[in-house]
Scaffold this motif. Structure first.
Motif, PDB file in Angstrom:
ATOM      1  N   ASN A 298      -2.716 -25.484  -8.438  1.00  0.00           N
ATOM      2  CA  ASN A 298      -2.121 -24.428  -9.264  1.00  0.00           C
ATOM      3  C   ASN A 298      -2.021 -23.101  -8.502  1.00  0.00           C
ATOM      4  O   ASN A 298      -2.471 -22.973  -7.357  1.00  0.00           O
ATOM      5  CB  ASN A 298      -2.872 -24.281 -10.591  1.00  0.00           C
ATOM      6  N   CYS A 299      -1.420 -22.100  -9.164  1.00  0.00           N
ATOM      7  CA  CYS A 299      -1.193 -20.807  -8.497  1.00  0.00           C
ATOM      8  C   CYS A 299      -2.509 -20.095  -8.179  1.00  0.00           C
ATOM      9  O   CYS A 299      -2.582 -19.363  -7.196  1.00  0.00           O
ATOM     10  CB  CYS A 299      -0.241 -19.931  -9.291  1.00  0.00           C
ATOM     11  N   ALA A 300      -3.551 -20.314  -8.974  1.00  0.00           N
ATOM     12  CA  ALA A 300      -4.855 -19.715  -8.649  1.00  0.00           C
ATOM     13  C   ALA A 300      -5.417 -20.340  -7.371  1.00  0.00           C
ATOM     14  O   ALA A 300      -6.066 -19.645  -6.575  1.00  0.00           O
ATOM     15  CB  ALA A 300      -5.829 -19.874  -9.817  1.00  0.00           C
TER      16      ALA A 300
ATOM     17  N   MET B 173      -6.408 -18.347  -3.991  1.00  0.00           N
ATOM     18  CA  MET B 173      -7.768 -18.478  -3.466  1.00  0.00           C
ATOM     19  C   MET B 173      -7.788 -18.987  -2.029  1.00  0.00           C
ATOM     20  O   MET B 173      -8.507 -18.455  -1.185  1.00  0.00           O
ATOM     21  CB  MET B 173      -8.580 -19.426  -4.356  1.00  0.00           C
ATOM     22  N   PHE B 174      -7.008 -20.017  -1.752  1.00  0.00           N
ATOM     23  CA  PHE B 174      -7.092 -20.685  -0.456  1.00  0.00           C
ATOM     24  C   PHE B 174      -5.970 -20.324   0.515  1.00  0.00           C
ATOM     25  O   PHE B 174      -6.073 -20.606   1.703  1.00  0.00           O
ATOM     26  CB  PHE B 174      -7.134 -22.202  -0.654  1.00  0.00           C
ATOM     27  N   GLY B 175      -4.874 -19.741   0.028  1.00  0.00           N
ATOM     28  CA  GLY B 175      -3.801 -19.301   0.908  1.00  0.00           C
ATOM     29  C   GLY B 175      -2.738 -20.333   1.215  1.00  0.00           C
ATOM     30  O   GLY B 175      -1.820 -20.048   1.984  1.00  0.00           O
TER      31      GLY B 175
ATOM     32  N   ALA C  67       0.431 -22.560  -0.086  1.00  0.00           N
ATOM     33  CA  ALA C  67       1.409 -22.703  -1.160  1.00  0.00           C
ATOM     34  C   ALA C  67       1.261 -24.101  -1.756  1.00  0.00           C
ATOM     35  O   ALA C  67       0.785 -25.023  -1.088  1.00  0.00           O
ATOM     36  CB  ALA C  67       2.824 -22.515  -0.619  1.00  0.00           C
ATOM     37  N   GLN C  68       1.686 -24.240  -2.992  1.00  0.00           N
ATOM     38  CA  GLN C  68       1.623 -25.544  -3.649  1.00  0.00           C
ATOM     39  C   GLN C  68       2.337 -26.606  -2.813  1.00  0.00           C
ATOM     40  O   GLN C  68       1.838 -27.715  -2.650  1.00  0.00           O
ATOM     41  CB  GLN C  68       2.229 -25.461  -5.043  1.00  0.00           C
ATOM     42  N   SER C  69       3.470 -26.257  -2.252  1.00  0.00           N
ATOM     43  CA  SER C  69       4.246 -27.215  -1.455  1.00  0.00           C
ATOM     44  C   SER C  69       3.503 -27.653  -0.191  1.00  0.00           C
ATOM     45  O   SER C  69       3.710 -28.758   0.297  1.00  0.00           O
ATOM     46  CB  SER C  69       5.606 -26.625  -1.087  1.00  0.00           C
ATOM     47  N   GLU C  70       2.638 -26.804   0.342  1.00  0.00           N
ATOM     48  CA  GLU C  70       1.854 -27.147   1.524  1.00  0.00           C
ATOM     49  C   GLU C  70       0.643 -28.010   1.165  1.00  0.00           C
ATOM     50  O   GLU C  70       0.276 -28.919   1.904  1.00  0.00           O
ATOM     51  CB  GLU C  70       1.329 -25.887   2.210  1.00  0.00           C
ATOM     52  N   ALA C  71       0.012 -27.693   0.043  1.00  0.00           N
ATOM     53  CA  ALA C  71      -1.227 -28.369  -0.337  1.00  0.00           C
ATOM     54  C   ALA C  71      -0.969 -29.740  -0.958  1.00  0.00           C
ATOM     55  O   ALA C  71      -1.692 -30.698  -0.671  1.00  0.00           O
ATOM     56  CB  ALA C  71      -2.031 -27.501  -1.302  1.00  0.00           C
TER      57      ALA C  71
ATOM     58  N   ASP D  54      -9.373 -32.103   2.925  1.00  0.00           N
ATOM     59  CA  ASP D  54      -9.964 -31.520   4.135  1.00  0.00           C
ATOM     60  C   ASP D  54      -9.410 -30.142   4.460  1.00  0.00           C
ATOM     61  O   ASP D  54     -10.053 -29.385   5.187  1.00  0.00           O
ATOM     62  CB  ASP D  54      -9.747 -32.435   5.341  1.00  0.00           C
ATOM     63  N   ILE D  55      -8.240 -29.787   3.928  1.00  0.00           N
ATOM     64  CA  ILE D  55      -7.687 -28.467   4.245  1.00  0.00           C
ATOM     65  C   ILE D  55      -8.570 -27.344   3.721  1.00  0.00           C
ATOM     66  O   ILE D  55      -8.482 -26.221   4.219  1.00  0.00           O
ATOM     67  CB  ILE D  55      -6.234 -28.287   3.749  1.00  0.00           C
ATOM     68  N   ILE D  56      -9.432 -27.616   2.747  1.00  0.00           N
ATOM     69  CA  ILE D  56     -10.306 -26.564   2.215  1.00  0.00           C
ATOM     70  C   ILE D  56     -11.786 -26.837   2.490  1.00  0.00           C
ATOM     71  O   ILE D  56     -12.642 -26.061   2.073  1.00  0.00           O
ATOM     72  CB  ILE D  56     -10.073 -26.337   0.698  1.00  0.00           C
TER      73      ILE D  56
END
Length: 139
Positions: free
Chosen positions: A29-31, A35-37, A39-43, A49-51
């Motif tokens: 979501n947008c939060a 928080m993590f930087g 974009a939704q399309s990237e995550a 593992d990205i976080i």
């Protein structure tokens, strides 16, 4: 009053991250973006593992796999406090709870994490503990 899941995810202040049984992010979501930087399309479609800081990835993977295989979360409803990593590589302290989404056969199909950035609170507590220790030593 009907509230759609999409609307809920867009207005809740906490990050909501949903991953499939393989640890692939399906909802971000947008939060979570803030928080993590990422974009939704990237995550979306990326590994959790990205976080997760690299030094904790093996431990996380083992616990995640055990949870998905058994359908049991060893933390129950406890709030978990762990370090996380932002897109820029900086570290943050997060608190989160999780819920398993079970499929028809009762086996976990996905996991939902509701996440809050606790970095400021963690730093304040650390400073307070340090000051108390200093006072306890007669300083």
């Amino acid at each position: 009053m009907a509230l759609s899941l999409q609307h809920f995810l867009s207005v809740i202040g906490d990050a909501v991250v949903i991953a499939d049984a393989n640890g692939i992010i399906t909802t971000w979501n947008c939060a979570a973006e803030a928080m993590f930087g990422y974009a939704q399309s990237e995550a979306t479609g990326a590994s959790l593992d990205i976080i997760i800081p690299e030094k904790y990835r093996m431990r996380h993977a083992a616990g995640f796999e055990q949870t998905m295989n058994t359908g049991k979360n060893r933390y129950g409803t406890s709030l978990l406090h762990v370090p996380a990593m932002k897109r820029d590589g900086s570290s943050i302290s997060i608190a989160f709870s999780i819920a398993l989404v079970l499929g028809e056969a009762g086996k976990p199909e996905s996991i939902i994490a509701i996440i809050r950035d606790e970095t400021q609170r963690f730093q304040e507590e650390r400073a307070l503990r340090k000051r108390l220790a200093e006072l306890g030593n007669g300083e």
